[in-house]
Design a protein around this motif. Structure first.
Motif, mmCIF file in Angstrom:
data_model
loop_
_atom_site.group_PDB
_atom_site.id
_atom_site.type_symbol
_atom_site.label_atom_id
_atom_site.label_comp_id
_atom_site.label_asym_id
_atom_site.label_seq_id
_atom_site.Cartn_x
_atom_site.Cartn_y
_atom_site.Cartn_z
ATOM 1 N N ASP A 53 0.820 -1.214 0.000
ATOM 2 C CA ASP A 53 0.000 0.000 0.000
ATOM 3 C C ASP A 53 0.852 1.262 0.000
ATOM 4 O O ASP A 53 1.665 1.463 0.894
ATOM 5 N N ALA A 57 0.800 -0.417 -4.842
ATOM 6 C CA ALA A 57 -0.601 -0.029 -5.063
ATOM 7 C C ALA A 57 -0.816 1.360 -4.474
ATOM 8 O O ALA A 57 -0.259 1.689 -3.430
ATOM 9 N N ARG A 76 -7.741 -2.047 -11.065
ATOM 10 C CA ARG A 76 -8.370 -1.670 -9.794
ATOM 11 C C ARG A 76 -8.378 -2.859 -8.836
ATOM 12 O O ARG A 76 -8.819 -3.951 -9.202
ATOM 13 N N LEU A 77 -7.926 -2.630 -7.620
ATOM 14 C CA LEU A 77 -7.974 -3.645 -6.582
ATOM 15 C C LEU A 77 -9.357 -3.659 -5.955
ATOM 16 O O LEU A 77 -10.050 -2.644 -6.000
ATOM 17 N N SER A 80 -10.961 -2.215 0.160
ATOM 18 C CA SER A 80 -10.553 -2.752 1.461
ATOM 19 C C SER A 80 -11.742 -2.734 2.414
ATOM 20 O O SER A 80 -12.813 -2.217 2.085
ATOM 21 N N GLN A 85 -10.319 2.028 -2.348
ATOM 22 C CA GLN A 85 -10.024 1.205 -3.517
ATOM 23 C C GLN A 85 -8.690 1.633 -4.102
ATOM 24 O O GLN A 85 -8.487 2.784 -4.438
ATOM 25 N N ARG A 120 -6.713 -9.579 -2.428
ATOM 26 C CA ARG A 120 -5.902 -8.758 -3.332
ATOM 27 C C ARG A 120 -4.875 -9.532 -4.144
ATOM 28 O O ARG A 120 -4.386 -9.021 -5.146
ATOM 29 N N TYR A 123 -4.507 -9.410 -7.912
ATOM 30 C CA TYR A 123 -4.193 -8.119 -8.522
ATOM 31 C C TYR A 123 -2.773 -7.658 -8.201
ATOM 32 O O TYR A 123 -2.337 -6.632 -8.710
ATOM 33 N N LEU A 124 -2.070 -8.390 -7.372
ATOM 34 C CA LEU A 124 -0.720 -8.018 -6.952
ATOM 35 C C LEU A 124 0.316 -8.774 -7.763
ATOM 36 O O LEU A 124 0.009 -9.784 -8.397
#
Length: 194
Positions: A53, A57, A76-77, A80, A85, A120, A123-124
């Motif tokens: 974070d 991201a 887009r993740l 949370s 977002q 996540r 998307y990581l």
């Protein structure tokens, strides 16, 4: 198996971002330009630890305004638990992939809960280890073998190998050591089934 988590807590380390390979801004301001060039081109770097974070991201105020370009799409993740977002770029994912293709280990380190990490992961960047809950839990990817698996979202430039599904295996010894130190609060009822 390489127990990267132990390295995190046995040595003093600097969280190194992908920028280390491409810019001088990732190095502390006390480094001279010559030191920066040496560090950025060094083949001695074997493991890169990166926060998620705010590093890989990002959380802009208006996510819809960030669409990227044809060569660098913005992904887009999922939101949370707090409703924020995040976004991550295809370029960031490609840089992480290139790092691993060069034989370097990538460890994603975050304070996020393991339940957030699991949402996540698709998307990581694919990593060699995922460290979450402020170092309390460490997971290593392994081949799919019947447990819950993760499939990364396709991104521009992704290789087939990067997109192969994988499972996560928790470092139980590390978890046991951490539960003795900090208690079971984050662990109970939050296990990967498999």
């Amino acid at each position: 198996m390489l127990h990267i988590a132990r390295v995190l807590f046995l040595v003093l380390f600097l969280v190194v971002t992908i920028d280390l390979c491409t810019s001088e801004s990732a190095v502390a301001s006390t480094s001279s330009p010559a030191q920066v060039r040496t560090m950025a081109t060094s083949t001695d770097i074997q493991i890169v630890f990166s926060d998620v974070d705010g590093t890989l991201a990002h959380y802009p105020e208006k996510v819809d305004e960030h669409v990227g370009t044809e060569e660098n799409k913005i992904i887009r993740l999922p939101p949370s638990a707090t409703g924020m977002q995040g976004i991550i770029s295809s370029e960031t994912l490609r840089k992480c992939q290139e790092l691993r293709q060069k034989g370097k280990k990538l460890v994603l380190v975050s304070g996020m809960r393991s339940s957030t990490l699991w949402k996540r992961i698709p998307y990581l960047p694919r990593a060699d280890a995922y460290c979450c809950e402020a170092g309390g839990r460490v997971f290593y990817p392994k081949r799919v073998g019947g447990g819950p698996s993760f499939q990364l979202e396709p991104f521009d430039g992704a290789t087939e190998k990067t997109l192969e599904p994988f499972e996560l295996e928790e470092d139980k010894e590390w978890r046991q050591q951490m539960s003795k130190t900090v208690g079971l609060d984050g662990f109970v009822g939050n296990e990967l089934e498999g």
